[in-house]
Scaffold this active site. Structure first.
Site, PDB file in Angstrom:
ATOM      1  N   LYS A   1      28.368 -49.068 -15.295  1.00 21.26           N
ATOM      2  CA  LYS A   1      27.469 -49.023 -16.451  1.00 21.26           C
ATOM      3  C   LYS A   1      26.021 -49.281 -16.017  1.00 21.26           C
ATOM      4  CE  LYS A   1      26.291 -49.066 -20.878  1.00 21.26           C
ATOM      5  NZ  LYS A   1      25.130 -49.920 -21.016  1.00 21.26           N
TER       6      LYS A   1
ATOM      7  N   GLU B   1      19.836 -43.245 -16.826  1.00 20.31           N
ATOM      8  CA  GLU B   1      19.224 -43.100 -18.158  1.00 20.31           C
ATOM      9  C   GLU B   1      17.715 -43.370 -18.087  1.00 20.31           C
ATOM     10  OE1 GLU B   1      19.250 -46.340 -21.530  1.00 20.31           O
ATOM     11  OE2 GLU B   1      21.203 -45.353 -21.429  1.00 20.31           O
TER      12      GLU B   1
END
Length: 292
Positions: free
Chosen positions: A164, A171
């Protein structure tokens, strides 16, 4: 199955609802009594039948440590704790060791989906041994998006949050690229409708994505982002990604530059950071600063 859920904020509250919609029983606890199903962690544990599963959705660091410590005293051998917050993977290893000493299982779960997860589902990256992960699988299945993708057992303890973390680093770089392109388009006189240029990219281009969709949504609400201040915070995971890259001698120039760009935004009013701030607000409900 039954599950306890600790932390009922923007994501935790929606996760409780999505799990319930799948037919499972959720007992939720939050420090805000208006959100809670029970009045304390002890009441939450007492409300569950063994072997229990308790999912923790609180801020990383000291708040997560405090909840894990209290659960360690309340739970019984054979129970399981899931950390679904944005903890650092090294904390997962520590928590797993502390709970293993009491014969309590531990799973780390990186969760992506933000404020849209209730309807769209949450992407889940989990770490832990196969037997412990299997105990929680019905809840993972309830939370994940429909279809073949959106869930992965990434590896041993820590692998979920490490995955993550890298996801969030990517991102950062993607948002920075959209923001730089947006600022350049806004700068030149020949392009008269930047918002519609962005909208046109949503079909047939190699850069179409959910982030692009959210950028268009932000521009529909504030065409030139005049109402935003060019300031963007970072959640910490971008920093951890760069630190891990240094530790493993892996070059991450785009991700590193995007992190440093956010630091620059705190020194002056950056046009690019208006788009970053708008995107963070769109997908995660993160706070924005208004232009003065």
């Amino acid at each position: 199955m039954q599950i306890g859920l600790v932390g009922l904020g923007k994501m935790g509250g929606n996760m409780r609802e999505r799990i319930r919609r799948a037919g499972h029983t959720v007992v939720g606890y939050d420090r805000n009594p208006d959100l809670s199903d029970v009045g304390s962690l002890a009441e939450l544990v007492d409300a569950l039948h063994g072997p229990r599963v308790v999912w923790v959705m609180v801020p990383a660091g000291a708040p997560t440590q405090a909840v894990v410590d209290e659960l360690g005293d309340l739970l019984e051998p054979g129970d399981t704790v899931v950390d679904g917050g944005n903890s650092r993977w090294t904390d997962d290893e520590k928590h797993a060791g502390e709970l293993a000493a009491r014969n309590i299982g531990f799973v780390d779960a990186g969760v992506s989906g933000g404020v849209w997860g209730l309807e769209n589902g949450y992407a889940l990256m989990v770490g832990g041994d196969a037997e412990t992960v299997a105990r929680v699988q019905p809840v993972f299945d309830a939370l994940k998006p429909d279809g073949d993708f959106g869930f992965v057992h990434a590896g041993s303890v820590g692998a979920g949050h490490f995955s993550k973390m890298v996801h969030n680093g990517i991102e950062y770089a993607m948002m920075q690229a959209y923001a730089e392109g947006w600022e350049l388009l806004e700068k030149v006189d020949s392009v008269t409708d930047v918002r519609e240029v962005f909208r046109s990219w949503r079909g047939g281009t190699v850069i179409r994505s959910w982030l692009l969709d959210l950028a268009v949504a932000a521009l529909d609400g504030d065409e030139h982002l005049d109402r935003l201040r060019g300031h963007a915070d970072d959640s910490g995971e971008g920093r951890w990604t760069v630190e891990a890259a240094i530790d493993n001698a892996v070059p991450l120039p785009a991700i590193t530059a995007s992190l440093f760009a956010r630091f620059s935004s705190r020194q002056d009013d950056s046009p690019q950071m208006k788009m970053i701030a708008a995107l963070r607000n769109q997908f995660g409900g993160h706070a924005v600063e208004s232009a003065q």
